[in-house]
Design a protein around this motif. Structure first.
Motif, short mmCIF file in Angstrom:
data_model
loop_
_atom_site.label_atom_id
_atom_site.label_comp_id
_atom_site.label_asym_id
_atom_site.label_seq_id
_atom_site.Cartn_x
_atom_site.Cartn_y
_atom_site.Cartn_z
N GLU A 87 -6.97 15.32 -3.76
CA GLU A 87 -7.69 16.30 -2.94
C GLU A 87 -8.80 15.69 -2.08
O GLU A 87 -9.37 16.37 -1.23
N VAL A 88 -9.10 14.39 -2.30
CA VAL A 88 -10.21 13.79 -1.53
C VAL A 88 -9.76 12.59 -0.71
O VAL A 88 -10.59 11.90 -0.12
N MET A 89 -8.47 12.34 -0.63
CA MET A 89 -7.97 11.16 0.08
C MET A 89 -8.36 11.19 1.56
O MET A 89 -8.48 10.14 2.20
N HIS A 90 -8.56 12.37 2.13
CA HIS A 90 -8.88 12.50 3.56
C HIS A 90 -10.38 12.52 3.82
O HIS A 90 -10.81 12.61 4.98
N LYS A 91 -11.21 12.41 2.77
CA LYS A 91 -12.66 12.52 2.93
C LYS A 91 -13.32 11.15 3.03
O LYS A 91 -12.81 10.16 2.52
N ASN A 92 -14.49 11.13 3.67
CA ASN A 92 -15.30 9.91 3.68
C ASN A 92 -15.84 9.65 2.27
O ASN A 92 -16.28 10.59 1.59
N ILE A 93 -15.86 8.40 1.88
CA ILE A 93 -16.37 8.06 0.56
C ILE A 93 -17.82 8.50 0.41
O ILE A 93 -18.24 8.96 -0.66
N ARG A 100 -20.41 11.80 -7.13
CA ARG A 100 -20.45 10.52 -7.86
C ARG A 100 -19.21 10.36 -8.74
O ARG A 100 -18.68 9.26 -8.89
N GLY A 101 -18.75 11.47 -9.32
CA GLY A 101 -17.56 11.40 -10.16
C GLY A 101 -16.35 10.92 -9.39
O GLY A 101 -15.58 10.08 -9.87
N ASN A 102 -16.16 11.45 -8.17
CA ASN A 102 -15.02 11.02 -7.36
C ASN A 102 -15.20 9.59 -6.85
O ASN A 102 -14.22 8.85 -6.69
N ARG A 103 -16.44 9.18 -6.60
CA ARG A 103 -16.66 7.77 -6.22
C ARG A 103 -16.29 6.84 -7.37
O ARG A 103 -15.73 5.76 -7.15
N GLN A 104 -16.59 7.28 -8.60
CA GLN A 104 -16.19 6.47 -9.76
C GLN A 104 -14.67 6.37 -9.84
O GLN A 104 -14.11 5.33 -10.19
N ARG A 105 -13.98 7.46 -9.49
CA ARG A 105 -12.52 7.44 -9.50
C ARG A 105 -11.98 6.47 -8.44
O ARG A 105 -11.00 5.77 -8.68
N VAL A 106 -12.64 6.45 -7.28
CA VAL A 106 -12.23 5.50 -6.25
C VAL A 106 -12.46 4.07 -6.74
O VAL A 106 -11.63 3.17 -6.52
N GLY A 107 -13.60 3.86 -7.43
CA GLY A 107 -13.87 2.54 -7.99
C GLY A 107 -12.82 2.13 -9.01
O GLY A 107 -12.40 0.96 -9.07
N LEU A 108 -12.35 3.08 -9.82
CA LEU A 108 -11.28 2.80 -10.77
C LEU A 108 -9.98 2.45 -10.06
O LEU A 108 -9.27 1.51 -10.44
N ALA A 153 0.82 -1.22 0.00
CA ALA A 153 0.00 0.00 0.00
C ALA A 153 0.84 1.26 0.00
O ALA A 153 0.43 2.30 -0.53
N THR A 154 2.04 1.20 0.58
CA THR A 154 2.86 2.42 0.68
C THR A 154 3.29 2.93 -0.69
O THR A 154 3.53 4.13 -0.85
N GLU A 155 3.37 2.05 -1.66
CA GLU A 155 3.73 2.46 -3.02
C GLU A 155 2.51 2.59 -3.92
O GLU A 155 2.38 3.56 -4.67
N ARG A 156 1.62 1.61 -3.83
CA ARG A 156 0.52 1.54 -4.79
C ARG A 156 -0.54 2.60 -4.55
O ARG A 156 -1.08 3.20 -5.49
N VAL A 157 -0.89 2.86 -3.31
CA VAL A 157 -1.97 3.81 -3.02
C VAL A 157 -1.61 5.23 -3.46
O VAL A 157 -2.41 5.89 -4.14
N PRO A 158 -0.41 5.76 -3.13
CA PRO A 158 -0.07 7.10 -3.63
C PRO A 158 -0.04 7.16 -5.15
O PRO A 158 -0.43 8.18 -5.75
N TYR A 159 0.43 6.08 -5.78
CA TYR A 159 0.48 6.05 -7.25
C TYR A 159 -0.93 6.15 -7.84
O TYR A 159 -1.17 6.95 -8.76
N LEU A 160 -1.87 5.36 -7.32
CA LEU A 160 -3.23 5.37 -7.85
C LEU A 160 -3.96 6.67 -7.50
O LEU A 160 -4.80 7.13 -8.27
N ALA A 161 -3.61 7.26 -6.36
CA ALA A 161 -4.20 8.56 -6.01
C ALA A 161 -3.82 9.60 -7.05
O ALA A 161 -4.63 10.46 -7.42
N LYS A 162 -2.60 9.50 -7.58
CA LYS A 162 -2.15 10.44 -8.61
C LYS A 162 -2.79 10.12 -9.96
O LYS A 162 -3.33 11.00 -10.63
N VAL A 163 -2.75 8.84 -10.35
CA VAL A 163 -3.30 8.43 -11.65
C VAL A 163 -4.80 8.73 -11.74
O VAL A 163 -5.29 9.19 -12.77
#
Length: 307
Positions: free
Chosen positions: A118-124, A129-137, A103-113
């Motif tokens: 800007e929403v990593m600290h927010k509740n899902i 809906r657009g950002n939820r789709q991004r989390v799903g991706l 997770a230490t490598e993959r999560v920051p990478y996917l957060a960027k991709v």
């Protein structure tokens, strides 16, 4: 390489997918298109291994669908199953642990991709809906899959969110095989270089997008806006041009708008322009209307079983 061979899927007496076959090469972005209830989602679920075909076979890189092939596939269903009470960063770290990923490598990478910084600290549950789709991706991409399958990825998004998600899919498709299951025609035209159309559970078309549009019609349309002409003389002159199948004309102020249906045997546009100028008429516009994917879709699926 994905190989689907003579696959059918029955739910009781109802056949949702009926003897379909196709193959998808590595690196293609393919749109699976069809009316609601055509069998798109069922087909995707069989490829992922979630459903087992009633008949036929599905192979990924030569292997029958199983544990090994599932590791190669990232799947985002239409309604991504996210935990709304979790913070995005915690959720992605949880998914990474479930997938056995660092997770230490993959999560920051996917957060960027996936543009989630800007929403990593927010509740899902608080996300658009657009950002939820991004989390799903991001979830679907966590295991670095070779194949990404997206079921209605922009459903329910506003126009800005739709464009953002489409651009993201195209970027992801530069390094992966992507299958987009949708009934939104503009989606396919925007991001896919190949189209497979299913209607009533049957495959009815499989072609590169541009080739499909050009091959599924016998005629092109040209729209003209002409001045200093009368309708009767204009129609008579244009219908006499070789390659013009029909002509309709309407008066628009001091001009006449014509729609010509042209056969594909020859390009009649030079002759059309020449006659207009020879007659002393003014040519304000000549616009060729390309056959759209919507036209092809209506032609191929009319009368199909959409249940």
């Amino acid at each position: 390489m994905i190989e689907v061979e003579h696959v059918s899927m029955n739910f009781g007496t109802f056949r949702a997918v009926d003897d379909i076959s196709f193959s998808i090469r590595t690196g293609e972005i393919v749109g699976l298109l069809g009316p609601n209830g055509a069998g798109k989602t069922t087909t995707m679920r069989m490829i992922t291994g979630y459903l087992e075909p009633s008949k036929g076979s599905i192979r990924i890189d030569g292997q029958a669908v199983g544990v090994d092939t599932k590791r190669k596939i990232g799947y985002m269903p239409e309604s991504a199953p996210l935990y709304s009470d979790m913070i995005v960063a915690d959720y992605l770290e949880y998914v990474a642990q479930m997938d056995g990923v660092d997770a230490t490598e993959r999560v920051p990478y996917l957060a960027k991709v996936c543009a989630l910084g800007e929403v990593m600290h927010k509740n899902i549950g608080d996300l658009s809906r657009g950002n939820r789709q991004r989390v799903g991706l991001a979830h679907a991409l966590m295991g670095d899959p070779e194949i990404l399958i997206l079921d209605e990825p922009t459903s329910g998004l506003d126009p800005n969110q739709v464009q953002e998600v489409r651009e993201l899919i195209k970027k992801i498709g530069e390094t992966r095989t992507v299958i987009v299951s949708t009934h939104i025609l503009s989606e396919v035209e925007s991001i896919c270089n190949r189209v497979i159309i299913i209607s009533g559970g049957k495959k009815i078309a499989d072609s590169p997008t541009e080739e499909l549009r050009s091959h599924q019609t016998e005629k092109d349309e040209v729209r003209l806006l002409i001045g200093k002409a009368d309708t009767a003389s204009l129609k008579s002159a244009l219908e006499a041009v070789a390659g013009v199948a029909s002509c309709s004309a309407t008066v628009e102020g001091d001009k006449i708008a014509c729609t010509l249906s042209l056969t594909k045997e020859r390009d009649a546009r030079p002759d059309i322009a020449r006659i207009i100028l020879d007659k002393g008429w003014d040519l304000f516009e000549m616009e060729t209307r390309k056959n759209s994917l919507e036209d092809v879709f209506r032609t191929l699926t009319s009368g199909g079983n959409d249940k």
